[in-house]
Design a protein around this motif. Structure first.
Motif, mmCIF file in Angstrom:
data_model
loop_
_atom_site.group_PDB
_atom_site.id
_atom_site.type_symbol
_atom_site.label_atom_id
_atom_site.label_comp_id
_atom_site.label_asym_id
_atom_site.label_seq_id
_atom_site.Cartn_x
_atom_site.Cartn_y
_atom_site.Cartn_z
ATOM 1 N N MET A 1 0.641 -1.140 0.044
ATOM 2 C CA MET A 1 -0.105 0.053 0.065
ATOM 3 C C MET A 1 0.920 1.191 0.058
ATOM 4 O O MET A 1 0.589 2.167 -0.716
ATOM 5 N N PHE A 2 1.983 1.314 0.880
ATOM 6 C CA PHE A 2 2.785 2.451 0.816
ATOM 7 C C PHE A 2 3.507 2.485 -0.464
ATOM 8 O O PHE A 2 3.991 3.553 -0.485
ATOM 9 N N ARG A 3 3.829 1.228 -1.097
ATOM 10 C CA ARG A 3 4.661 1.644 -2.115
ATOM 11 C C ARG A 3 4.200 1.946 -3.251
ATOM 12 O O ARG A 3 4.491 2.918 -3.960
ATOM 13 N N ARG A 4 2.503 1.899 -3.235
ATOM 14 C CA ARG A 4 1.899 2.502 -4.271
ATOM 15 C C ARG A 4 1.571 4.206 -4.067
ATOM 16 O O ARG A 4 1.683 4.736 -4.976
ATOM 17 N N ILE A 5 1.568 4.559 -2.901
ATOM 18 C CA ILE A 5 1.534 5.766 -2.449
ATOM 19 C C ILE A 5 2.985 6.443 -2.870
ATOM 20 O O ILE A 5 3.010 7.639 -3.276
ATOM 21 N N LYS A 6 3.900 5.858 -2.566
ATOM 22 C CA LYS A 6 5.442 6.378 -2.673
ATOM 23 C C LYS A 6 5.550 6.586 -4.109
ATOM 24 O O LYS A 6 6.270 7.599 -4.441
ATOM 25 N N ARG A 7 4.986 5.994 -5.067
ATOM 26 C CA ARG A 7 5.187 6.005 -6.326
ATOM 27 C C ARG A 7 4.578 7.299 -6.909
ATOM 28 O O ARG A 7 5.130 7.813 -7.959
ATOM 29 N N LEU A 8 3.557 7.844 -6.323
ATOM 30 C CA LEU A 8 2.991 8.922 -6.666
ATOM 31 C C LEU A 8 3.929 10.391 -6.638
ATOM 32 O O LEU A 8 3.614 11.234 -7.522
ATOM 33 N N PHE A 9 4.806 10.115 -5.797
ATOM 34 C CA PHE A 9 5.763 11.160 -5.427
ATOM 35 C C PHE A 9 7.075 11.277 -6.207
ATOM 36 O O PHE A 9 8.058 11.802 -5.850
ATOM 37 N N VAL A 10 7.223 10.324 -7.160
ATOM 38 C CA VAL A 10 8.517 10.104 -7.869
ATOM 39 C C VAL A 10 8.250 10.665 -9.428
ATOM 40 O O VAL A 10 7.233 10.612 -10.054
ATOM 41 N N ILE A 11 9.214 11.582 -9.545
ATOM 42 C CA ILE A 11 9.312 12.247 -11.166
ATOM 43 C C ILE A 11 9.689 11.296 -11.887
ATOM 44 O O ILE A 11 10.874 10.880 -11.957
ATOM 45 N N LYS A 12 8.890 10.675 -12.848
ATOM 46 C CA LYS A 12 9.347 9.781 -13.975
ATOM 47 C C LYS A 12 9.592 10.397 -15.319
ATOM 48 O O LYS A 12 10.472 9.756 -16.173
ATOM 49 N N THR A 13 8.903 11.515 -15.650
ATOM 50 C CA THR A 13 9.199 12.167 -17.076
ATOM 51 C C THR A 13 9.624 13.418 -17.209
ATOM 52 O O THR A 13 9.629 14.100 -15.932
ATOM 53 N N ARG A 14 10.115 13.783 -18.081
ATOM 54 C CA ARG A 14 10.307 15.308 -18.565
ATOM 55 C C ARG A 14 9.353 16.147 -18.199
ATOM 56 O O ARG A 14 9.479 17.295 -17.764
ATOM 57 N N PHE A 15 8.291 15.596 -18.552
ATOM 58 C CA PHE A 15 6.779 16.523 -18.526
ATOM 59 C C PHE A 15 6.396 16.655 -17.048
ATOM 60 O O PHE A 15 6.211 17.806 -16.809
ATOM 61 N N GLU A 16 6.594 15.746 -16.101
ATOM 62 C CA GLU A 16 6.501 15.968 -14.797
ATOM 63 C C GLU A 16 7.294 16.771 -14.174
ATOM 64 O O GLU A 16 7.186 17.848 -13.245
#
Length: 85
Positions: A1-16
Motif C-alpha cells: 500500500m505504501f509503495r503505491r503511495i510512494k510512487r505518486l511522489f516520484v518524478i518519472k518523465t521530463r513533462f512531470e
C-alpha cells in the motif's frame, strides 16, 4: 500500500519535471513580489532575483537526476536510491 503511495511522489518523465519546475517558479515569483513590496529598492530586487535563481538551480538538479536515472536504467544497473536524512 505504501509503495503505491510512494510512487505518486516520484518524478518519472521530463513533462512531470517541467510541471514541478513551473510550480516552483510560480511560488518563487509570488515570494519575489512580496519581497519587492516588503523591501523597496535594490534589496527587494536582489531577493527577487535570488528566488528566481533558486528555481533555475532546482530545475537543473531535477533534469540532471532524471538523466542520471535514465542512463542507469539503460545500462542495466539499478537506479540510484535517493539519500534519506
Amino acid at each position: 500500500m505504501f509503495r503505491r503511495i510512494k510512487r505518486l511522489f516520484v518524478i518519472k518523465t521530463r513533462f512531470e519535471a517541467c510541471l514541478i519546475i513551473y510550480a516552483l517558479a510560480t511560488g518563487a515569483m509570488q515570494r519575489g513580489k512580496a519581497y519587492l513590496v516588503q523591501y523597496p529598492g535594490y534589496g527587494g530586487w536582489l531577493l527577487c532575483l535570488a528566488c528566481t535563481g533558486a528555481v533555475f538551480m532546482a530545475g537543473a538538479m531535477i533534469f540532471d537526476a532524471l538523466a542520471l536515472k535514465r542512463a542507469a536504467e539503460s545500462a542495466g544497473a539499478p537506479p540510484p536510491e535517493p539519500a534519506m536524512p
